[in-house]
Design an enzyme around this catalytic site. Structure first.
Site, PDB file in Angstrom:
ATOM      1  N   GLU A 279       0.825  -1.205   0.000  1.00 16.38           N
ATOM      2  CA  GLU A 279       0.000   0.000   0.000  1.00 16.38           C
ATOM      3  C   GLU A 279       0.861   1.257   0.000  1.00 16.38           C
ATOM      4  OE1 GLU A 279      -3.411   0.146  -0.346  1.00 16.38           O
ATOM      5  OE2 GLU A 279      -3.012  -1.952  -0.821  1.00 16.38           O
ATOM      6  N   TRP A 282       1.757   1.726  -3.557  1.00 12.74           N
ATOM      7  CA  TRP A 282       0.663   2.314  -4.342  1.00 12.74           C
ATOM      8  C   TRP A 282       0.644   3.829  -4.163  1.00 12.74           C
ATOM      9  CZ3 TRP A 282      -2.412   1.248  -8.232  1.00 12.74           C
ATOM     10  CH2 TRP A 282      -2.712  -0.079  -8.553  1.00 12.74           C
ATOM     11  N   TRP A 311     -20.974  11.826 -19.088  1.00 18.70           N
ATOM     12  CA  TRP A 311     -21.346  11.965 -17.681  1.00 18.70           C
ATOM     13  C   TRP A 311     -22.712  12.641 -17.562  1.00 18.70           C
ATOM     14  CZ3 TRP A 311     -18.216   8.947 -15.247  1.00 18.70           C
ATOM     15  CH2 TRP A 311     -16.849   8.885 -15.577  1.00 18.70           C
ATOM     16  N   ASN A 346     -10.512   3.012   3.572  1.00 25.43           N
ATOM     17  CA  ASN A 346     -10.086   2.912   2.180  1.00 25.43           C
ATOM     18  C   ASN A 346     -11.002   2.029   1.335  1.00 25.43           C
ATOM     19  OD1 ASN A 346      -8.028   3.505   0.081  1.00 25.43           O
ATOM     20  ND2 ASN A 346      -7.756   1.285   0.123  1.00 25.43           N
ATOM     21  N   TRP A 364     -16.258  11.781 -12.281  1.00 22.05           N
ATOM     22  CA  TRP A 364     -15.400  11.465 -11.139  1.00 22.05           C
ATOM     23  C   TRP A 364     -14.727  12.699 -10.557  1.00 22.05           C
ATOM     24  CZ3 TRP A 364     -10.253  12.738 -11.749  1.00 22.05           C
ATOM     25  CH2 TRP A 364      -9.800  12.939 -13.072  1.00 22.05           C
ATOM     26  N   TRP A 387      -9.460   8.037  -7.329  1.00 22.51           N
ATOM     27  CA  TRP A 387     -10.670   8.327  -8.095  1.00 22.51           C
ATOM     28  C   TRP A 387     -10.536   7.842  -9.530  1.00 22.51           C
ATOM     29  CZ3 TRP A 387     -15.576   9.488  -7.352  1.00 22.51           C
ATOM     30  CH2 TRP A 387     -15.957   9.834  -6.055  1.00 22.51           C
TER      31      TRP A 387
END
Length: 472
Positions: A279, A282, A311, A346, A364, A387
């Protein structure tokens, strides 16, 4: 020689490359440049700005112990930074300025302008590396480019970190203080009211608080992290993200604690520790992408073809999502958690982001901005990366046809409804099955809304919207 440490998102004494270099070169003064107008442009939350201020107070006291005064200069936005820094250096006879690099496009433009202004008056300017484990631009694929896929990127990082372990940087030794005193720090800035007491209690300020939390996690919860991290009712995550985002804790300190818990193993050994290190990588991946692709700082998707997603313009649905009133219990509980605490688990960040971008088919970027406006740990790279992953627009993102079913996620990761009952008290009386998806009668009795969207139909709508995009 008088040197200046320009503090940004590196509010710590230890493992601070810029501070160590400034102390080695001369007599250090620390400076924090407040820019409330810039923070508003970036959508930073009041909880985040309050967290900065509280940590600055702790840091000012710590710096004073070694004779380093912390000064505060306030400008509206970063357009005024070059002049403000140049004037401060002239007034305080500063000969060198040291800072840790930041990688957003606005931050880099600011630093370029400051470097030019300081050069005009003969002040040396040096940027250091301290926000990531490995410097952005140094982890490249076989073509000499920044990785766009996480797995080979992480493999390369592990090899580098295994062969050249990161050494801690000690805090500076005591110095003879300069003739000026530290500045008092305000309780708040205009437009950034203090958050509720629960937020402040959950996120205590200072390096000691951060290191104590890291040590407690590395001594205990890290070992069950792989198995328990997805269950929001369990105290299974580190809750260190605000400290990493503000630089109260360095990524190197986090990695070293995990390695110590794992007998030095970076990708094997205890599964919980190896998973947490994953993590951290990441987080690193998104920082490197931000540095390599300035368009990510400009609200553009990593996959250019997804700019054509149709969208929906649905302000009522957006407002329901923002306030935790969608009628989908796990989504609403997560959104209410963020509103109350400035933080969200998370797993639930992924669930709520995918619900907005896929089931509601709402851009988004609106969700990204809402998260930033609420989160105490709001970080451009991590927030944008998360996102874009959920919305299937980013590097190594989830495939567009993979759409989390929030009801399945709720039943899997909160099977007894413990988390739901904490944040949806109106549903607390329901049994463990009904609470995930109450009947119309149960909703009416509790004053809880009907779902604003049909999950199955909205999934098909998202698949059609993404499936009809032109090929990349």
């Amino acid at each position: 020689m008088n040197t200046l440490l320009w503090l940004r998102t590196d509010l710590r004494m230890h493992d601070n490359a810029a501070l160590a270099a400034a102390a080695e070169a001369g007599t250090v003064t620390a400076l924090f440049l407040a820019a409330p107008g810039q923070w508003r442009q970036h959508g930073d939350s009041p909880a985040k700005v309050d967290f900065w201020l509280r940590n600055l107070r702790e840091l000012s006291r710590d710096l004073a112990q070694v004779g380093i005064p912390l000064k505060l200069v306030t400008v509206d936005d970063w357009r005024h930074a070059p002049r403000a820094l140049a004037e401060f250096c002239q007034e305080h006879a500063i000969e060198q300025v040291h800072a840790n690099a930041e990688w957003g496009v606005n931050e880099r433009r600011r630093d370029d302008a400051v470097a030019s202004a300081l050069g005009d008056i003969g002040v040396d300017w040096t940027l250091h590396h301290g926000a990531t484990l490995l410097r952005p631009g140094t982890v490249l694929n076989g073509k000499g480019e920044c990785y766009r896929v996480y797995t080979p990127y992480a493999r390369t990082c592990r090899e580098r970190l295994r062969s050249a372990p990161l050494r801690p940087i000690p805090a500076p030794r005591a110095q003879t203080p300069p003739r000026w005193q530290a500045d008092p720090l305000p309780e708040s800035f205009k437009g950034f009211d203090a958050p509720n007491d629960a937020v402040r209690a959950l996120w205590p300020a200072g390096e000691t608080a951060a290191s104590d939390r890291l040590a407690a996690f590395a001594d205990d919860a890290i070992f069950a992290y792989k198995d328990e991290r997805d269950f929001p009712s369990l105290p299974a995550t580190s809750c260190l993200s605000p400290y990493l985002a503000a630089g109260v804790l360095s990524p190197g300190q986090a990695l070293r604690a995990a390695l110590a818990a794992n007998q030095g193993e970076i990708d094997s050994g205890k599964a919980g520790a190896a998973t947490w290190i994953n993590e951290l990588l990441w987080r690193e991946f998104y920082q490197h992408l931000l540095a390599a692709f300035p368009a990510l700082s400009m609200h553009r998707p990593m996959k250019p073809e997804t700019a054509a997603v149709p969208w929906r313009d649905a302000p009522d649905d957006l407002a329901a999502w923002q306030q935790g009133k969608t009628g989908i219990p796990i989504v609403d509980a997560a959104m209410r958690q963020m509103l109350a605490l400035g933080w969200m688990h998370n797993r639930l960040r992924m669930v709520t982001a995918m619900f907005l971008s896929k089931n509601l088919l709402i851009d988004w970027r609106l969700g990204e901005a809402w998260f930033m406006s609420q989160l105490v740990d709001g970080d451009l790279a991590a927030n944008n990366g998360g996102w874009q992953w959920s919305a299937s627009t980013g590097a190594d993102a989830v495939p567009y046809f993979r759409v989390f079913n929030p009801l399945s996620q709720s039943r899997r990761f909160d099977p007894r409804g413990v988390f739901l009952r904490e944040w949806l008290p109106e549903l607390a009386h329901l049994d463990d099955k009904a609470i995930h998806d109450p009947s119309p009668m149960e909703r009416a009795a509790a004053g809880y809304p009907e779902p604003i969207v049909d999950l199955a139909q909205s999934r098909l709508r998202a698949l059609e919207a993404f499936g009809n995009l032109p090929a990349a």
